[in-house]
Design a protein around this motif. Structure first.
Motif, PDB file in Angstrom:
ATOM      1  N   THR A 152      34.179  59.656  45.002  1.00 48.68           N
ATOM      2  CA  THR A 152      34.466  59.966  46.402  1.00 48.68           C
ATOM      3  C   THR A 152      33.279  60.690  47.024  1.00 48.68           C
ATOM      4  OG1 THR A 152      35.537  62.084  45.929  1.00 48.68           O
ATOM      5  CG2 THR A 152      36.964  60.139  46.037  1.00 48.68           C
ATOM      6  N   SER A 181      38.666  61.096  51.739  1.00 46.11           N
ATOM      7  CA  SER A 181      38.203  60.971  50.343  1.00 46.11           C
ATOM      8  C   SER A 181      37.830  59.534  49.985  1.00 46.11           C
ATOM      9  CB  SER A 181      39.257  61.506  49.375  1.00 46.11           C
ATOM     10  OG  SER A 181      39.370  62.901  49.507  1.00 46.11           O
ATOM     11  N   VAL A 182      37.105  58.880  50.893  1.00 53.36           N
ATOM     12  CA  VAL A 182      36.653  57.518  50.600  1.00 53.36           C
ATOM     13  C   VAL A 182      35.566  57.556  49.524  1.00 53.36           C
ATOM     14  CG1 VAL A 182      37.207  56.678  52.921  1.00 53.36           C
ATOM     15  CG2 VAL A 182      34.890  57.477  52.424  1.00 53.36           C
ATOM     16  N   ASP A 183      35.447  56.457  48.790  1.00 50.73           N
ATOM     17  CA  ASP A 183      34.390  56.375  47.787  1.00 50.73           C
ATOM     18  C   ASP A 183      33.074  55.985  48.479  1.00 50.73           C
ATOM     19  OD1 ASP A 183      34.476  53.565  48.205  1.00 50.73           O
ATOM     20  OD2 ASP A 183      35.806  53.278  46.500  1.00 50.73           O
TER      21      ASP A 183
END
Length: 116
Positions: free
Chosen positions: A10, A54-56
């Motif tokens: 993340t 919390s995107v990668d």
């Protein structure tokens, strides 16, 4: 073939490390954010939204509004790897960001970091 594990990490997990690296060298979170916005086209709210979600890394770069065309002027070595020689497009974007944060931490003027 699966991607590198950083792709699934993340962005919110690594972002504080970028800020800490900058602050250790008397630079600021605002400097880090300015670099991120320049590179990706996110505005401050969009950047915060990506952190909150919390995107990668893969999603962070895939959803970037407008990758800066001058990012290809970023050259040099990061973690022993020559940025311009990285073949995987996503890894190259991550290395561009790493190199910009390194330049910030080394005290380079913001105008030079942002290729102005």
């Amino acid at each position: 073939m699966p991607g590198h594990r950083i792709f699934a990490t993340t962005f919110a997990r690594v972002y504080p490390m970028y800020v800490q690296k900058a602050e250790r060298k008397q630079r600021t979170k605002d400097d880090v954010d300015r670099i991120l916005c320049w590179l990706t086209g996110y505005d401050a709210a969009g950047l915060q939204q990506q952190i909150d979600a919390s995107v990668d890394f893969e999603t962070f770069f895939a959803q970037a509004p407008a990758m800066h065309p001058k990012r290809f002027e970023i050259k040099g070595v990061v973690c022993g790897v020559r940025v311009e020689a990285v073949e995987d497009p996503l890894m190259r974007e991550i290395r561009h960001l790493d190199k910009l944060i390194d330049e910030l931490a080394k005290g380079k003027p913001m105008e030079k970091i942002l290729r102005s």
